[in-house]
Design a protein around this motif. Structure first.
Motif, PDB file in Angstrom:
ATOM      1  N   ARG A  49      28.158  38.151  -9.812  1.00  0.00           N
ATOM      2  CA  ARG A  49      29.505  37.799  -9.817  1.00  0.00           C
ATOM      3  C   ARG A  49      30.152  38.645 -10.845  1.00  0.00           C
ATOM      4  O   ARG A  49      29.977  39.264 -11.703  1.00  0.00           O
ATOM      5  CB  ARG A  49      29.562  36.424 -10.359  1.00  0.00           C
ATOM      6  CG  ARG A  49      29.178  36.134 -11.813  1.00  0.00           C
ATOM      7  CD  ARG A  49      29.086  34.609 -11.972  1.00  0.00           C
ATOM      8  NE  ARG A  49      28.744  34.393 -13.483  1.00  0.00           N
ATOM      9  CZ  ARG A  49      29.612  34.044 -14.578  1.00  0.00           C
ATOM     10  NH1 ARG A  49      30.731  33.854 -14.423  1.00  0.00           N
ATOM     11  NH2 ARG A  49      29.014  34.040 -15.859  1.00  0.00           N
ATOM     12  N   ARG A  51      33.830  38.078 -13.629  1.00  0.00           N
ATOM     13  CA  ARG A  51      34.721  37.184 -14.254  1.00  0.00           C
ATOM     14  C   ARG A  51      35.793  37.905 -14.852  1.00  0.00           C
ATOM     15  O   ARG A  51      35.373  38.971 -15.453  1.00  0.00           O
ATOM     16  CB  ARG A  51      34.009  36.426 -15.329  1.00  0.00           C
ATOM     17  CG  ARG A  51      35.022  35.479 -15.826  1.00  0.00           C
ATOM     18  CD  ARG A  51      34.096  34.718 -17.068  1.00  0.00           C
ATOM     19  NE  ARG A  51      33.828  35.321 -18.165  1.00  0.00           N
ATOM     20  CZ  ARG A  51      32.949  35.086 -18.873  1.00  0.00           C
ATOM     21  NH1 ARG A  51      31.984  34.152 -18.943  1.00  0.00           N
ATOM     22  NH2 ARG A  51      33.013  35.811 -20.184  1.00  0.00           N
ATOM     23  N   ALA A 138      35.943  32.869  -6.088  1.00  0.00           N
ATOM     24  CA  ALA A 138      35.075  31.754  -6.452  1.00  0.00           C
ATOM     25  C   ALA A 138      35.754  30.364  -7.068  1.00  0.00           C
ATOM     26  O   ALA A 138      35.921  29.446  -6.565  1.00  0.00           O
ATOM     27  CB  ALA A 138      33.821  32.011  -7.029  1.00  0.00           C
ATOM     28  N   SER A 139      36.496  30.973  -8.000  1.00  0.00           N
ATOM     29  CA  SER A 139      37.241  29.769  -8.647  1.00  0.00           C
ATOM     30  C   SER A 139      38.092  30.435  -9.654  1.00  0.00           C
ATOM     31  O   SER A 139      38.410  31.758  -9.843  1.00  0.00           O
ATOM     32  CB  SER A 139      36.277  28.995  -9.522  1.00  0.00           C
ATOM     33  OG  SER A 139      35.792  29.825 -10.689  1.00  0.00           O
ATOM     34  N   GLN A 140      39.013  29.429 -10.067  1.00  0.00           N
ATOM     35  CA  GLN A 140      40.226  29.967 -11.088  1.00  0.00           C
ATOM     36  C   GLN A 140      40.126  28.894 -12.222  1.00  0.00           C
ATOM     37  O   GLN A 140      40.011  27.713 -11.602  1.00  0.00           O
ATOM     38  CB  GLN A 140      41.411  30.339 -10.451  1.00  0.00           C
ATOM     39  CG  GLN A 140      42.395  29.054 -10.274  1.00  0.00           C
ATOM     40  CD  GLN A 140      43.882  29.293 -10.103  1.00  0.00           C
ATOM     41  OE1 GLN A 140      44.407  29.744 -11.017  1.00  0.00           O
ATOM     42  NE2 GLN A 140      44.256  28.915  -8.973  1.00  0.00           N
ATOM     43  N   GLY A 141      40.404  29.127 -13.344  1.00  0.00           N
ATOM     44  CA  GLY A 141      40.763  28.231 -14.556  1.00  0.00           C
ATOM     45  C   GLY A 141      41.379  28.998 -15.747  1.00  0.00           C
ATOM     46  O   GLY A 141      41.706  30.022 -15.567  1.00  0.00           O
ATOM     47  N   LEU A 150      39.517  34.321 -13.346  1.00  0.00           N
ATOM     48  CA  LEU A 150      39.300  34.058 -11.934  1.00  0.00           C
ATOM     49  C   LEU A 150      37.691  34.658 -11.987  1.00  0.00           C
ATOM     50  O   LEU A 150      37.024  35.352 -12.733  1.00  0.00           O
ATOM     51  CB  LEU A 150      39.903  35.312 -11.220  1.00  0.00           C
ATOM     52  CG  LEU A 150      41.132  35.271 -10.556  1.00  0.00           C
ATOM     53  CD1 LEU A 150      41.569  36.373  -9.820  1.00  0.00           C
ATOM     54  CD2 LEU A 150      41.469  33.798  -9.919  1.00  0.00           C
ATOM     55  N   GLU A 151      37.045  34.059 -11.068  1.00  0.00           N
ATOM     56  CA  GLU A 151      35.733  34.241 -10.841  1.00  0.00           C
ATOM     57  C   GLU A 151      35.421  34.750  -9.517  1.00  0.00           C
ATOM     58  O   GLU A 151      36.030  34.030  -8.621  1.00  0.00           O
ATOM     59  CB  GLU A 151      34.647  33.048 -11.185  1.00  0.00           C
ATOM     60  CG  GLU A 151      34.691  32.867 -12.753  1.00  0.00           C
ATOM     61  CD  GLU A 151      33.281  32.259 -13.277  1.00  0.00           C
ATOM     62  OE1 GLU A 151      32.422  32.390 -12.633  1.00  0.00           O
ATOM     63  OE2 GLU A 151      33.567  31.509 -14.394  1.00  0.00           O
ATOM     64  N   GLU A 161      28.345  33.472   0.295  1.00  0.00           N
ATOM     65  CA  GLU A 161      28.933  32.415  -0.007  1.00  0.00           C
ATOM     66  C   GLU A 161      29.764  31.916   1.218  1.00  0.00           C
ATOM     67  O   GLU A 161      30.077  30.579   1.438  1.00  0.00           O
ATOM     68  CB  GLU A 161      30.143  32.441  -1.177  1.00  0.00           C
ATOM     69  CG  GLU A 161      31.209  31.635  -1.258  1.00  0.00           C
ATOM     70  CD  GLU A 161      30.562  30.338  -1.803  1.00  0.00           C
ATOM     71  OE1 GLU A 161      31.512  29.221  -1.968  1.00  0.00           O
ATOM     72  OE2 GLU A 161      29.389  30.108  -2.201  1.00  0.00           O
TER      73      GLU A 161
END
Length: 190
Positions: A49, A51, A138-141, A150-151, A161
Motif C-alpha cells: 500500500r 500512505r 482505500a481510505s481517508q482520514g 489517504l491510503e 481489492e
C-alpha cells in the motif's frame, strides 16, 4: 531457494515502485482538485500500500474522492514516461519542481517528472505511469489539525481489492435472494 527469494524481492520492489510513483500522481491531482494549498506532509510506501499525508482543512467528500481516484487512473492510463534527471537545485526550482523538504537538499538534486508532475525525489519509480496499473483509494482520514491522510493500493493490490468488494457485493445479493443488478431494489423493498 535463492531463486525464489530473488523473485519475491523483485516483485516486492515492483510493488514499491508502483506505489511510490502513484504518490507523485496523487499529489498532482490533489493540488489540481483541492487547491495549491495542498502540500505533501509525509508518505509511506510499502509493497502492499501507500500512505500519503497532505495539508488540507477537512475531509474530502466521497464524490470528490471518486473524481480524484478517477483522475489519477486517467494519468496512469495516459502512460507518460517517467523521466529522472540530476540538476542544480535552483534549476530544478526554475523548472517548476515541487520541493517540500528544502533543508534536505544539496546543490544537486534528482528530479522525477511523470507528465505534469515534477518533484524532487530520490526514490525508486516505474519506467512509465502505465506500470502503476490501477489506483484505488482505500481510505481517508485526519492525522492532525490541517493534515489529511489517504491510503491507497496500486497494481495487483488494487485489483485484489476490487475483486474482494465484488465478492461481497455478490454475497449480499445472494443473501437477500436477488440478482446482483437487482440488489438495490431488493434492499429498498426490505
Amino acid at each position: 531457494t535463492p531463486r525464489e527469494l530473488l523473485k519475491r524481492h523483485q516483485l516486492s520492489r515492483r510493488d514499491i515502485e508502483r506505489n511510490h510513483s502513484a504518490t507523485h500522481l496523487v499529489h498532482l491531482v490533489l493540488r489540481r482538485r483541492l487547491g495549491s494549498h495542498v502540500r505533501q506532509q509525509g508518505s509511506l510506501v510499502e509493497p502492499a500500500r501507500l500512505r500519503f499525508d497532505f495539508s488540507h482543512h477537512g475531509p474530502i467528500e466521497p464524490a470528490q474522492l471518486a473524481e480524484i481516484e478517477h483522475e489519477v487512473n486517467e494519468l496512469v492510463w495516459a502512460n507518460a514516461p517517467v523521466e529522472v534527471r540530476e540538476m542544480a537545485y535552483r534549476d530544478a526550482l526554475a523548472l517548476g519542481a515541487m520541493a517540500f523538504f528544502a533543508d534536505k537538499y544539496g546543490d544537486r538534486v534528482r528530479v522525477v517528472a511523470i507528465g505534469d508532475s515534477i518533484e524532487l525525489c530520490g526514490g525508486t519509480h516505474v519506467r512509465s505511469a502505465g506500470q502503476v496499473g490501477l489506483f484505488r483509494v482505500a481510505s481517508q482520514g485526519g492525522v492532525a489539525a490541517g493534515v489529511r491522510r489517504l491510503e491507497a493500493l496500486t497494481g495487483p493490490g488494487a485489483y485484489e481489492e476490487v475483486r474482494r468488494v465484488e465478492r461481497e457485493f455478490h454475497a449480499a445479493a445472494e443473501a437477500v435472494k436477488a440478482r446482483p443488478e437487482q440488489l438495490r431494489r431488493r434492499l429498498e423493498q426490505l
